[in-house]
Design a protein around this motif. Structure first.
Motif, PDB file in Angstrom:
ATOM      1  N   MET A  54     -30.286  85.080  19.833  1.00  0.00           N
ATOM      2  CA  MET A  54     -30.811  86.115  20.707  1.00  0.00           C
ATOM      3  C   MET A  54     -32.330  85.966  20.775  1.00  0.00           C
ATOM      4  SD  MET A  54     -28.426  89.368  19.821  1.00  0.00           S
ATOM      5  CE  MET A  54     -28.688  89.272  18.064  1.00  0.00           C
ATOM      6  N   ASP A  55     -32.793  85.175  21.746  1.00  0.00           N
ATOM      7  CA  ASP A  55     -34.222  84.938  21.900  1.00  0.00           C
ATOM      8  C   ASP A  55     -34.759  85.747  23.078  1.00  0.00           C
ATOM      9  OD1 ASP A  55     -33.257  83.577  24.097  1.00  0.00           O
ATOM     10  OD2 ASP A  55     -33.809  81.600  23.342  1.00  0.00           O
ATOM     11  N   ASP A  56     -36.051  85.600  23.348  1.00  0.00           N
ATOM     12  CA  ASP A  56     -36.668  86.356  24.436  1.00  0.00           C
ATOM     13  C   ASP A  56     -36.031  86.037  25.788  1.00  0.00           C
ATOM     14  OD1 ASP A  56     -38.370  87.681  22.708  1.00  0.00           O
ATOM     15  OD2 ASP A  56     -40.025  86.264  22.997  1.00  0.00           O
ATOM     16  N   GLY A  57     -35.652  84.774  26.003  1.00  0.00           N
ATOM     17  CA  GLY A  57     -35.012  84.396  27.262  1.00  0.00           C
ATOM     18  C   GLY A  57     -33.704  85.127  27.477  1.00  0.00           C
ATOM     19  N   PHE A  58     -32.953  85.289  26.410  1.00  0.00           N
ATOM     20  CA  PHE A  58     -31.689  86.015  26.498  1.00  0.00           C
ATOM     21  C   PHE A  58     -31.931  87.472  26.892  1.00  0.00           C
ATOM     22  CE2 PHE A  58     -28.470  88.609  24.209  1.00  0.00           C
ATOM     23  CZ  PHE A  58     -27.384  88.280  24.992  1.00  0.00           C
ATOM     24  N   PHE A  59     -32.923  88.104  26.272  1.00  0.00           N
ATOM     25  CA  PHE A  59     -33.199  89.505  26.604  1.00  0.00           C
ATOM     26  C   PHE A  59     -33.850  89.656  27.974  1.00  0.00           C
ATOM     27  CE2 PHE A  59     -32.395  89.854  22.069  1.00  0.00           C
ATOM     28  CZ  PHE A  59     -31.483  90.899  22.100  1.00  0.00           C
ATOM     29  N   ASP A  60     -34.575  88.643  28.445  1.00  0.00           N
ATOM     30  CA  ASP A  60     -35.083  88.661  29.822  1.00  0.00           C
ATOM     31  C   ASP A  60     -33.915  88.647  30.797  1.00  0.00           C
ATOM     32  OD1 ASP A  60     -37.680  88.657  28.885  1.00  0.00           O
ATOM     33  OD2 ASP A  60     -38.012  86.506  29.260  1.00  0.00           O
ATOM     34  N   PHE A  61     -32.904  87.821  30.506  1.00  0.00           N
ATOM     35  CA  PHE A  61     -31.685  87.754  31.324  1.00  0.00           C
ATOM     36  C   PHE A  61     -31.011  89.129  31.362  1.00  0.00           C
ATOM     37  CE2 PHE A  61     -27.024  87.224  31.259  1.00  0.00           C
ATOM     38  CZ  PHE A  61     -26.824  86.622  32.490  1.00  0.00           C
ATOM     39  N   ILE A  62     -30.839  89.757  30.200  1.00  0.00           N
ATOM     40  CA  ILE A  62     -30.202  91.079  30.136  1.00  0.00           C
ATOM     41  C   ILE A  62     -30.991  92.097  30.942  1.00  0.00           C
ATOM     42  CG2 ILE A  62     -29.676  93.027  28.608  1.00  0.00           C
ATOM     43  CD1 ILE A  62     -28.825  91.000  26.506  1.00  0.00           C
TER      44      ILE A  62
END
Length: 175
Positions: A54-62
């Motif tokens: 769960m990196d920043d890219g994943f949370f940007d996607f969410i």
């Protein structure tokens, strides 16, 4: 009993806390289409985010998907079994297991496996579940109390649903 509330949660902390790493579920959070279908689950998404952590890219996607049509976050997984006199359910949530037993067999539908969670949009959170079996081949989001699909499964008269609403409410309030 609140099934819709203002979106006042920290989405990142909620997602991190909700992870069960359940081997049966590859997607614990899924984007929603305008009609509440889950295109990633159905293999029809036009955009997928594959993650190893769960990196920043994943949370940007969410975050991006929350502002499009919302996301569905699976918070608990359930398995059930029924005898002649009772229905028993095992519920996994945030690394903990809860048991629920009822003799109200006319008010519950026993399923092998289901998941319950929240639909998160920019302004609100709605409790619900993905449903498969008897509702079509593609799981979709349906709100508790909905007349979509099976009324017994989604009914607020269902004692299992009331128990799960309490668990999820306590989970969200503890973030």
């Amino acid at each position: 009993m609140e099934i819709i509330r203002k979106n006042d949660i920290n989405v990142r902390k909620t997602v991190e806390k909700a992870i069960n790493n359940h081997p049966e579920f590859h997607f614990f959070v899924d984007e929603l289409s305008a009609n509440n279908y889950m295109p990633t689950y159905a293999g029809e998404a036009d955009e997928k985010y594959t993650y190893d952590e769960m990196d920043d890219g994943f949370f940007d996607f969410i975050e991006r998907k929350i502002h499009e049509n919302g996301v569905y976050l699976r918070i608990c997984y359930l398995t059930g079994e029924q005898t002649a006199t009772q229905a028993k359910f095992e519920i996994e949530m945030a690394g903990r297991t809860f048991s629920f037993t009822t003799t109200e067999l006319d008010s519950v539908q026993v399923v092998e496996m289901a998941d319950y969670g929240v639909k998160i949009t920019p302004d609100k959170i709605i409790l619900g579940a993905t449903i498969d079996g008897g509702c079509g081949q593609t799981p979709y989001f349906a709100e508790f109390g909905s007349t979509n699909c099976n009324e017994t499964f989604m009914s607020l008269e269902n004692p299992l649903n009331r128990f799960i609403i309490t668990l999820i409410g306590e989970f969200l309030d503890s973030i």
